[in-house]
Write an enzyme that holds these catalytic residues in place. Sequence first.
Site, PDB file in Angstrom:
ATOM      1  N   HIS A 177       0.754  -1.095   0.135  1.00  0.00           N
ATOM      2  CA  HIS A 177      -0.095   0.035  -0.118  1.00  0.00           C
ATOM      3  C   HIS A 177       0.935   1.179   0.064  1.00  0.00           C
ATOM      4  O   HIS A 177       0.823   1.944   0.746  1.00  0.00           O
ATOM      5  CB  HIS A 177      -0.946  -0.082   1.201  1.00  0.00           C
ATOM      6  CG  HIS A 177      -1.920   0.821   1.281  1.00  0.00           C
ATOM      7  ND1 HIS A 177      -2.041   2.074   1.755  1.00  0.00           N
ATOM      8  CD2 HIS A 177      -3.567   0.788   0.556  1.00  0.00           C
ATOM      9  CE1 HIS A 177      -3.095   2.866   1.430  1.00  0.00           C
ATOM     10  NE2 HIS A 177      -4.113   1.790   1.031  1.00  0.00           N
ATOM     11  N   ILE A 184       1.833   4.742   1.344  1.00  0.00           N
ATOM     12  CA  ILE A 184       0.876   5.629   2.076  1.00  0.00           C
ATOM     13  C   ILE A 184       0.142   4.655   3.378  1.00  0.00           C
ATOM     14  O   ILE A 184      -0.412   3.585   2.978  1.00  0.00           O
ATOM     15  CB  ILE A 184      -0.485   5.983   1.219  1.00  0.00           C
ATOM     16  CG1 ILE A 184       0.213   7.105   0.178  1.00  0.00           C
ATOM     17  CG2 ILE A 184      -1.423   6.893   1.799  1.00  0.00           C
ATOM     18  CD1 ILE A 184      -0.799   7.539  -1.010  1.00  0.00           C
ATOM     19  N   GLY A 212      -6.014   4.482   5.403  1.00  0.00           N
ATOM     20  CA  GLY A 212      -6.810   5.287   6.168  1.00  0.00           C
ATOM     21  C   GLY A 212      -7.694   4.501   7.422  1.00  0.00           C
ATOM     22  O   GLY A 212      -7.637   4.812   8.567  1.00  0.00           O
ATOM     23  N   VAL A 213      -7.766   3.142   7.073  1.00  0.00           N
ATOM     24  CA  VAL A 213      -8.445   2.527   8.193  1.00  0.00           C
ATOM     25  C   VAL A 213      -7.661   1.926   9.216  1.00  0.00           C
ATOM     26  O   VAL A 213      -8.034   2.019  10.392  1.00  0.00           O
ATOM     27  CB  VAL A 213      -8.958   1.194   7.450  1.00  0.00           C
ATOM     28  CG1 VAL A 213      -9.864   1.229   6.356  1.00  0.00           C
ATOM     29  CG2 VAL A 213      -7.989   0.141   7.173  1.00  0.00           C
ATOM     30  N   GLU A 255      -8.069   2.906  13.022  1.00  0.00           N
ATOM     31  CA  GLU A 255      -7.693   1.835  14.042  1.00  0.00           C
ATOM     32  C   GLU A 255      -6.821   2.397  15.132  1.00  0.00           C
ATOM     33  O   GLU A 255      -6.898   2.182  16.451  1.00  0.00           O
ATOM     34  CB  GLU A 255      -7.012   0.606  13.582  1.00  0.00           C
ATOM     35  CG  GLU A 255      -6.658  -0.226  14.483  1.00  0.00           C
ATOM     36  CD  GLU A 255      -7.748  -0.967  15.269  1.00  0.00           C
ATOM     37  OE1 GLU A 255      -7.426  -1.711  16.520  1.00  0.00           O
ATOM     38  OE2 GLU A 255      -8.901  -1.105  14.949  1.00  0.00           O
TER      39      GLU A 255
END
Length: 183
Positions: free
Chosen positions: A74, A80, A83-84, A88
């Site tokens: 990723h 990057i 976002g999840v 978290e």
Amino acid sequence: MTDMDQTSDDRTSDAAAAEASTPSKTAMDIGDILKILPHRYPFLLIDRVIELVRMKSIVAVKNVTITEPFFQGHFPEKPIMPGVLIVEAIAQAGGLLLLTEVPNRDEMLMVFTGIEKARFRRPVVPGDQLRIEVVVRAWRMTAARLEGKAYVEDKVVCEATVTCRLVPRGVGAGAGSTAGEEE
């Protein structure tokens, strides 16, 4: 009551008032965090706590390095942080704040029950330091609503409202779990 007794009582009540208004621990290192959160590498996303105000708020830090396993995919050409995982990290900071108040936390898990209003403002890349600020909006001993923001330097990179629930460790590990009881 004599003057001596009154002076002693005043000192005792002053000490008790000072102790009650002082947070028990306002910062935590990784050793303290590992004693409270059940997460471990590579999924532990909190490196340090800068400030903790009992039952109100927490400020935590995550140092983002190129050695994070998620950067392999990723994205290989432009790493990057997903976002999840930032959300978290917000949830883990909130869980850390809440679990400090749970006496039998070794028998319990704090699990996600919802994510609302998640917004991603800027990418988080290797070398960044995430500062995660979480404020309690509602709290019962079994459930909470937390509002979190993640910053890199002074810029908001992510914000989200998360809800969570305290469940016995046996729940959610297969049979008997219900929707919304995932870690």
